[in-house]
Design a protein around this motif. Structure first.
Motif, mmCIF file in Angstrom:
data_model
loop_
_atom_site.group_PDB
_atom_site.id
_atom_site.type_symbol
_atom_site.label_atom_id
_atom_site.label_comp_id
_atom_site.label_asym_id
_atom_site.label_seq_id
_atom_site.Cartn_x
_atom_site.Cartn_y
_atom_site.Cartn_z
ATOM 1 N N THR A 1 -21.552 -10.913 -5.964
ATOM 2 C CA THR A 1 -20.674 -9.596 -5.086
ATOM 3 C C THR A 1 -20.059 -10.385 -4.068
ATOM 4 O OG1 THR A 1 -22.032 -8.163 -5.940
ATOM 5 C CG2 THR A 1 -20.537 -7.751 -4.257
ATOM 6 N N LYS A 2 -18.760 -10.469 -3.780
ATOM 7 C CA LYS A 2 -18.032 -11.384 -3.011
ATOM 8 C C LYS A 2 -17.726 -9.577 -1.937
ATOM 9 C CE LYS A 2 -14.337 -14.406 -2.580
ATOM 10 N NZ LYS A 2 -13.711 -14.074 -2.573
ATOM 11 N N THR A 3 -18.390 -10.059 -0.458
ATOM 12 C CA THR A 3 -18.493 -8.896 1.120
ATOM 13 C C THR A 3 -17.166 -9.858 1.765
ATOM 14 O OG1 THR A 3 -20.224 -9.708 1.960
ATOM 15 C CG2 THR A 3 -19.985 -7.904 -0.389
ATOM 16 N N ASP A 4 -17.051 -8.214 2.734
ATOM 17 C CA ASP A 4 -16.253 -8.730 3.579
ATOM 18 C C ASP A 4 -16.983 -7.456 5.013
ATOM 19 O OD1 ASP A 4 -15.126 -10.382 5.987
ATOM 20 O OD2 ASP A 4 -13.293 -10.639 4.021
ATOM 21 N N LEU A 5 -16.035 -7.828 6.384
ATOM 22 C CA LEU A 5 -16.182 -6.931 7.009
ATOM 23 C C LEU A 5 -15.539 -5.606 7.279
ATOM 24 C CD1 LEU A 5 -18.513 -8.223 9.651
ATOM 25 C CD2 LEU A 5 -18.879 -6.799 7.701
ATOM 26 N N PHE A 6 -15.291 -4.035 7.576
ATOM 27 C CA PHE A 6 -14.334 -3.594 7.231
ATOM 28 C C PHE A 6 -14.393 -2.506 8.833
ATOM 29 C CE2 PHE A 6 -14.019 -4.836 3.425
ATOM 30 C CZ PHE A 6 -13.041 -5.932 3.070
ATOM 31 N N THR A 7 -13.719 -1.867 9.450
ATOM 32 C CA THR A 7 -14.149 -0.735 10.450
ATOM 33 C C THR A 7 -14.178 0.449 9.480
ATOM 34 O OG1 THR A 7 -13.571 -2.167 11.836
ATOM 35 C CG2 THR A 7 -13.067 0.239 12.098
ATOM 36 N N LEU A 8 -14.134 1.305 9.602
ATOM 37 C CA LEU A 8 -13.700 2.380 8.338
ATOM 38 C C LEU A 8 -14.082 3.665 9.805
ATOM 39 C CD1 LEU A 8 -17.438 2.431 6.519
ATOM 40 C CD2 LEU A 8 -15.054 1.593 6.119
ATOM 41 N N ASP A 9 -12.689 4.581 9.410
ATOM 42 C CA ASP A 9 -12.374 5.772 10.342
ATOM 43 C C ASP A 9 -12.917 6.419 9.330
ATOM 44 O OD1 ASP A 9 -10.997 3.975 11.780
ATOM 45 O OD2 ASP A 9 -8.822 4.089 11.388
ATOM 46 N N ILE A 10 -13.672 7.466 10.276
ATOM 47 C CA ILE A 10 -13.881 9.245 9.742
ATOM 48 C C ILE A 10 -13.591 9.997 10.311
ATOM 49 C CG2 ILE A 10 -15.968 10.206 9.089
ATOM 50 C CD1 ILE A 10 -16.242 6.709 7.809
ATOM 51 N N GLN A 11 -12.757 11.063 9.929
ATOM 52 C CA GLN A 11 -12.576 12.197 9.927
ATOM 53 C C GLN A 11 -12.806 13.602 9.203
ATOM 54 O OE1 GLN A 11 -7.973 12.965 9.974
ATOM 55 N NE2 GLN A 11 -8.164 13.154 12.475
ATOM 56 N N ASP A 12 -13.353 13.931 10.372
ATOM 57 C CA ASP A 12 -13.892 15.674 9.807
ATOM 58 C C ASP A 12 -15.174 15.288 8.587
ATOM 59 O OD1 ASP A 12 -12.873 17.179 11.267
ATOM 60 O OD2 ASP A 12 -10.719 17.150 9.906
ATOM 61 N N GLY A 13 -16.079 14.173 8.679
ATOM 62 C CA GLY A 13 -16.306 13.421 7.861
ATOM 63 C C GLY A 13 -16.600 12.751 6.610
ATOM 64 N N LYS A 14 -15.118 12.642 6.868
ATOM 65 C CA LYS A 14 -14.789 11.449 5.280
ATOM 66 C C LYS A 14 -14.054 10.989 5.570
ATOM 67 C CE LYS A 14 -13.607 16.081 2.347
ATOM 68 N NZ LYS A 14 -13.127 16.571 2.245
ATOM 69 N N ILE A 15 -13.958 9.421 4.705
ATOM 70 C CA ILE A 15 -13.645 8.287 5.193
ATOM 71 C C ILE A 15 -12.158 8.160 5.242
ATOM 72 C CG2 ILE A 15 -13.198 5.642 4.114
ATOM 73 C CD1 ILE A 15 -16.024 5.670 3.872
ATOM 74 N N VAL A 16 -10.983 8.046 6.402
ATOM 75 C CA VAL A 16 -9.849 8.300 6.068
ATOM 76 C C VAL A 16 -9.198 6.997 6.237
ATOM 77 C CG1 VAL A 16 -9.899 10.483 6.656
ATOM 78 C CG2 VAL A 16 -9.715 8.310 8.588
ATOM 79 N N LYS A 17 -10.083 5.868 6.313
ATOM 80 C CA LYS A 17 -9.204 4.554 6.477
ATOM 81 C C LYS A 17 -9.993 3.224 6.772
ATOM 82 C CE LYS A 17 -5.597 2.270 9.312
ATOM 83 N NZ LYS A 17 -4.136 1.986 10.131
ATOM 84 N N ILE A 18 -10.065 2.687 5.983
ATOM 85 C CA ILE A 18 -11.191 1.010 6.165
ATOM 86 C C ILE A 18 -10.121 -0.403 6.220
ATOM 87 C CG2 ILE A 18 -12.795 0.059 3.921
ATOM 88 C CD1 ILE A 18 -12.763 1.809 2.146
ATOM 89 N N HIS A 19 -9.574 -0.448 7.738
ATOM 90 C CA HIS A 19 -8.944 -1.697 7.548
ATOM 91 C C HIS A 19 -9.788 -3.255 8.212
ATOM 92 C CE1 HIS A 19 -9.494 -0.150 11.522
ATOM 93 N NE2 HIS A 19 -9.240 1.273 10.666
ATOM 94 N N GLN A 20 -9.580 -4.270 8.426
ATOM 95 C CA GLN A 20 -10.236 -5.412 9.442
ATOM 96 C C GLN A 20 -9.510 -4.794 11.156
ATOM 97 O OE1 GLN A 20 -9.683 -7.401 5.951
ATOM 98 N NE2 GLN A 20 -11.879 -7.821 6.909
ATOM 99 N N GLU A 21 -8.473 -3.862 11.533
ATOM 100 C CA GLU A 21 -7.931 -4.161 12.875
ATOM 101 C C GLU A 21 -9.137 -3.739 13.328
ATOM 102 O OE1 GLU A 21 -5.538 -0.623 12.566
ATOM 103 O OE2 GLU A 21 -4.403 -1.429 10.901
ATOM 104 N N PRO A 22 -9.069 -4.352 15.668
ATOM 105 C CA PRO A 22 -10.440 -3.964 15.693
ATOM 106 C C PRO A 22 -10.739 -2.468 15.735
ATOM 107 C CG PRO A 22 -8.214 -5.468 17.227
ATOM 108 C CD PRO A 22 -8.040 -4.720 15.476
#
Length: 133
Positions: A29-50
């Motif tokens: 499996t290939k993987t990478d590191l991400f940032t998850l934005d969580i709003q009201d207990g749900k993931i709303v965005k997955i990105h690699q921005e700072p």
């Protein structure tokens, strides 16, 4: 994205991005590191921005979907009580029916306690859905 007070971030989350395979099967499996934005207990965005300065650091740990237990008998568990070996006497469905006709009334006083203990165990290991029969 509108960053309001309810939005939190988790940085350095490892997510699967693809599979590697040979002629027959998946081999890695290939993987990478991400940032998850969580709003009201749900993931709303997955990105690699700072990430935000106050983001929780997952330190490269792999995020997986929650587990689901699709078949459990909460009324028949010994969990939370004394250990019991499996009996070789119960070989057939008829054997198990006879055994349970005797067992269930005996363990009934502890059923709620033991069911809660096994549900706590499941939740502590990532199970978020249990189908009890």
């Amino acid at each position: 994205m509108n960053q309001n007070l309810a939005t939190k971030q988790i940085k350095n989350v490892r997510l699967e991005t693809s599979f590697l395979q040979d002629d027959v099967e998946v081999t890695a499996t290939k993987t990478d590191l991400f940032t998850l934005d969580i709003q009201d207990g749900k993931i709303v965005k997955i990105h690699q921005e700072p990430a935000q300065a106050d983001a929780f650091d997952a330190k490269g740990k792999l995020a997986l979907p929650p587990m689901q237990d699709m078949h459990i008998h909460l009324d028949k568990t010994y969990y939370g009580g004394a250990w019991k070996a499996r009996s070789k006497r119960n070989q057939t469905v008829q054997d198990m029916i006879a055994f349970e006709q005797k067992l269930l009334p005996e363990i009934f006083p502890e059923t709620e306690f033991r069911a809660n203990k096994i549900l706590d165990l499941q939740q502590s290991h990532g199970t978020n859905f249990t189908r009890a029969l």
